[in-house]
Enzyme design. Structure first.
Site, PDB file in Angstrom:
ATOM      1  N   GLU A  39      11.359   5.710  -6.459  1.00 12.38           N
ATOM      2  CA  GLU A  39      11.400   5.799  -5.001  1.00 12.38           C
ATOM      3  C   GLU A  39      11.935   7.170  -4.594  1.00 12.38           C
ATOM      4  OE1 GLU A  39      13.477   3.334  -1.284  1.00 12.38           O
ATOM      5  OE2 GLU A  39      14.304   3.160  -3.309  1.00 12.38           O
ATOM      6  N   LYS A 104       7.221   1.191   3.165  1.00 11.69           N
ATOM      7  CA  LYS A 104       8.248   0.203   2.843  1.00 11.69           C
ATOM      8  C   LYS A 104       8.519  -0.706   4.045  1.00 11.69           C
ATOM      9  CE  LYS A 104      12.997   0.056   0.941  1.00 11.69           C
ATOM     10  NZ  LYS A 104      14.132   0.926   0.525  1.00 11.69           N
ATOM     11  N   CYS A 138      11.668  -0.956  -3.794  1.00 13.44           N
ATOM     12  CA  CYS A 138      13.098  -1.240  -3.913  1.00 13.44           C
ATOM     13  C   CYS A 138      13.533  -2.543  -3.245  1.00 13.44           C
ATOM     14  CB  CYS A 138      13.887  -0.037  -3.390  1.00 13.44           C
ATOM     15  SG  CYS A 138      15.591   0.072  -4.028  1.00 13.44           S
TER      16      CYS A 138
END
Length: 253
Positions: A39, A104, A138
């Site tokens: 990331e 995200k 994540c």
């Protein structure tokens, strides 16, 4: 399909240094079809997007395209991007055939990510060499409904800057996502200390559809994880043990 997952240190908010570092690593990975980076691999997990974010067609995307063409691979990882007045933690997927991206969705409020970045609203599946691949970043890992396999993917990829303090959760949740979704799972995390003094142990792993490691990395050490995953093996297992047929229906809102 051959996977190379790069567990690496990151230079804090220094795109040029990180791209040079990864360019050198990729030259030495050997045969691979897909290369997975962490990331925010050009900057580290920075809450200063006004300093680090790139345009949607910025230098890192151009670098990804060049690497994909030069090495004839698919390459992926997330980058801070500015588009239409918002900042996004954008997971790019780039292959010789083209590009796609996922923004995200679950923003890590404990670090204030939701105050600096906009949440993506579209779940993203890409196809490559016969595999259907779900892109996640994540904190998305903690939300199993969002990650749920609706018989629409074969490989789930998480790129992360997941702190060492919660390494047990990282490893446990990756295993759970593989088992419950009957899917290969790749989790690629960084190592080292970031500009905020937060430590990362890595614990990157490639898991099969039983939740068993096909390749894993030594903690706190840069590493290249290499593994080959098999779509026919996955399909044969799903036919033998079709738990997905009993899954509960749902809709995301």
């Amino acid at each position: 399909m051959k996977i190379a997952a790069l567990q690496s240190t990151l230079y804090w908010q220094d795109r040029d240094a990180n791209l040079a570092y990864f360019s050198d690593l990729i030259k030495n990975i050997g045969a691979a079809d897909v290369v997975v980076l962490p990331e925010m691999f050009t900057t580290g997990f920075s809450m200063a997007p006004e300093q680090i974010a790139e345009p949607a067609d910025g230098p890192t995307l151009r670098w990804l395209r060049d690497i994909a063409q030069q090495h004839q691979i698919a390459i992926c990882g997330s980058v801070a991007v500015q588009e239409n007045g918002n900042y996004y933690n954008r997971f790019y997927w780039v292959s010789p055939e083209g590009k796609s991206h996922y923004d995200k969705h679950h923003l890590f409020r404990m670090a204030g990510e939701h105050k600096h970045y906009a949440a993506g609203m579209e779940r993203k599946i890409v196809e490559y060499q016969g595999f259907r691949i779900c892109l996640q970043v994540c904190y998305d890992l903690r939300f199993p409904v969002y990650c749920r396999n609706r018989n629409d993917y074969d490989l789930l990829i998480f790129v992360a800057n997941w702190p060492e303090a919660r390494r047990h959760a990282w490893s446990s949740l990756l295993t759970a996502r593989a088992i419950e979704n009957q899917s290969y799972v790749i989790g690629v995390n960084r190592v080292g200390e970031d500009g905020n003094g937060i430590n990362y142990s890595g614990d990157s792993v490639i898991l099969d559809y039983l939740g068993q490691p096909v390749a894993n990395a030594t903690a706190n050490t840069p590493a290249i994880l290499s593994a080959e995953i098999s779509l026919p093996d996955l399909q044969a297992f799903r036919e033998k043990f079709p738990a997905h047929l009993d899954a509960d229906g749902f809709e995301l809102k």
